[in-house]
Design an enzyme around this catalytic site. Structure first.
Site, PDB file in Angstrom:
ATOM      1  N   HIS A  77      -5.554  47.597 -19.602  1.00  0.00           N
ATOM      2  CA  HIS A  77      -6.581  47.046 -18.714  1.00  0.00           C
ATOM      3  C   HIS A  77      -7.021  45.694 -19.241  1.00  0.00           C
ATOM      4  O   HIS A  77      -6.526  45.218 -20.266  1.00  0.00           O
ATOM      5  CB  HIS A  77      -7.755  48.008 -18.546  1.00  0.00           C
ATOM      6  CG  HIS A  77      -8.547  48.282 -19.790  1.00  0.00           C
ATOM      7  ND1 HIS A  77      -8.004  48.861 -20.917  1.00  0.00           N
ATOM      8  CD2 HIS A  77      -9.861  48.066 -20.089  1.00  0.00           C
ATOM      9  CE1 HIS A  77      -8.936  48.991 -21.841  1.00  0.00           C
ATOM     10  NE2 HIS A  77     -10.071  48.510 -21.369  1.00  0.00           N
ATOM     11  N   HIS A  79     -10.042  44.400 -20.350  1.00  0.00           N
ATOM     12  CA  HIS A  79     -11.157  44.131 -21.257  1.00  0.00           C
ATOM     13  C   HIS A  79     -10.680  43.336 -22.474  1.00  0.00           C
ATOM     14  O   HIS A  79      -9.540  43.479 -22.927  1.00  0.00           O
ATOM     15  CB  HIS A  79     -11.825  45.432 -21.681  1.00  0.00           C
ATOM     16  CG  HIS A  79     -12.732  45.996 -20.622  1.00  0.00           C
ATOM     17  ND1 HIS A  79     -13.216  47.288 -20.651  1.00  0.00           N
ATOM     18  CD2 HIS A  79     -13.248  45.431 -19.491  1.00  0.00           C
ATOM     19  CE1 HIS A  79     -13.994  47.493 -19.590  1.00  0.00           C
ATOM     20  NE2 HIS A  79     -14.023  46.379 -18.878  1.00  0.00           N
ATOM     21  N   ASP A  81     -11.087  43.338 -25.647  1.00  0.00           N
ATOM     22  CA  ASP A  81     -10.539  43.953 -26.856  1.00  0.00           C
ATOM     23  C   ASP A  81      -9.112  44.442 -26.656  1.00  0.00           C
ATOM     24  O   ASP A  81      -8.481  44.909 -27.606  1.00  0.00           O
ATOM     25  CB  ASP A  81     -11.436  45.089 -27.351  1.00  0.00           C
ATOM     26  CG  ASP A  81     -11.752  46.140 -26.305  1.00  0.00           C
ATOM     27  OD1 ASP A  81     -11.981  45.768 -25.146  1.00  0.00           O
ATOM     28  OD2 ASP A  81     -11.785  47.339 -26.645  1.00  0.00           O
ATOM     29  N   HIS A 156     -12.014  54.548 -16.591  1.00  0.00           N
ATOM     30  CA  HIS A 156     -12.900  54.025 -17.635  1.00  0.00           C
ATOM     31  C   HIS A 156     -14.221  53.714 -16.930  1.00  0.00           C
ATOM     32  O   HIS A 156     -14.450  52.594 -16.509  1.00  0.00           O
ATOM     33  CB  HIS A 156     -12.234  52.765 -18.208  1.00  0.00           C
ATOM     34  CG  HIS A 156     -12.919  52.118 -19.360  1.00  0.00           C
ATOM     35  ND1 HIS A 156     -13.665  52.799 -20.280  1.00  0.00           N
ATOM     36  CD2 HIS A 156     -12.934  50.795 -19.750  1.00  0.00           C
ATOM     37  CE1 HIS A 156     -14.119  51.937 -21.191  1.00  0.00           C
ATOM     38  NE2 HIS A 156     -13.687  50.726 -20.877  1.00  0.00           N
TER      39      HIS A 156
END
Length: 260
Positions: A77, A79, A81, A156
């Site tokens: 995904h 994000h 991080d 998520h």
């Protein structure tokens, strides 16, 4: 499929462990298993290297694992991080003299184009990353550098995230819930990697108790927990509480994955 080796390049949450400006016992621990870079993994299938996620610690992870070739990247995904290290892939562009193949869903690839817009400019600055983007979707198997991969969708919170089934490996991170039909795509793996953020319940991640329940339902031979926060507690203490066949992963851990 040839045998699979899985190396955990990072097993920490978005802040990593130790956390900046935190003086808790986990962040002050001298146990190297309590020192966690952002979550990422290297999947070696024969002579092919697949990277799952490219977070902000990518350079350090590649150097520590002595990775000198990389064939493709799978993104779970968008994000930070999980994607902030994509610029570091240009080192492999230079060494391998070809663009890097990156597989992700449409939303994730759109975010990559926005974040690394300079890599897709019409008049590109010399030396920027060369990225070849491939859109994938849950339930539609694809090949990554010749390796068959089956993606599944996990949630998520309200964000769809891709999990990956590669032979006997099922890799799931940043999940809170998984729909029954997607569970079937992950069930019965030899090795399950599953996120387990902390002991207390969380809005968008599995907590430790929920992750243990999900591991039992999916029925792998061995489960390794990743995406672990400093709020989970010290590695040695948590390990004692886990059932047989379930363990915390740690940075640098290499495991062999078997077919089932």
């Amino acid at each position: 499929m040839p045998g699979i080796l899985l190396e955990f390049l990072g097993t920490g949450t978005s802040q990593g462990v130790p956390v900046v400006a935190c003086g808790c016992t986990v962040c002050r621990s001298e146990d190297p298993r309590d020192q966690r870079l952002r979550t990422s993994a290297l999947v070696r299938v024969g002579g092919t290297n697949l990277l799952i996620d490219a977070g902000p610690d990518l350079r350090q992870q590649m150097l520590r694992a002595r990775v000198d070739s990389l064939d493709a990247v799978l993104l779970t995904h968008e994000h930070m991080d999980h994607v902030a290290g994509i610029d570091e892939l240009r080192a492999f562009n230079f060494a391998q003299r070809r663009p890097m193949d990156i597989h992700g869903n449409k939303a994730t690839l759109g975010a990559v184009r926005r974040m690394f817009h300079y890599a897709f400019a019409e008049d590109r600055y010399p030396g920027v990353p060369e990225l070849r983007l491939h859109a994938i979707s849950a339930g539609a198997p694809f090949d990554a550098a010749g390796i068959p991969v089956s993606p599944a969708e996990v949630m998520h919170h309200r964000m769809p995230v891709l999990a990956f089934r590669i032979g006997g490996l099922a890799y799931v991170t940043d999940a809170k819930t998984i729909a029954p039909d997607q569970m079937e795509l992950l069930r019965g793996a030899d090795t399950l990697v599953l996120n387990a953020l902390r002991r207390k319940e969380h809005l968008s991640h599995l907590d430790l108790e929920a992750a243990v329940r999900m591991a039992r339902e999916l029925g792998p031979r061995q489960t390794w927990f990743t995406h672990i926060s400093h709020l989970m507690g010290r590695h040695t203490e948590v390990e004692r509480s886990l059932p047989e066949g379930v363990a915390l992963a740690h940075d640098g851990l290499v495991v062999e994955v078997h077919d089932r």
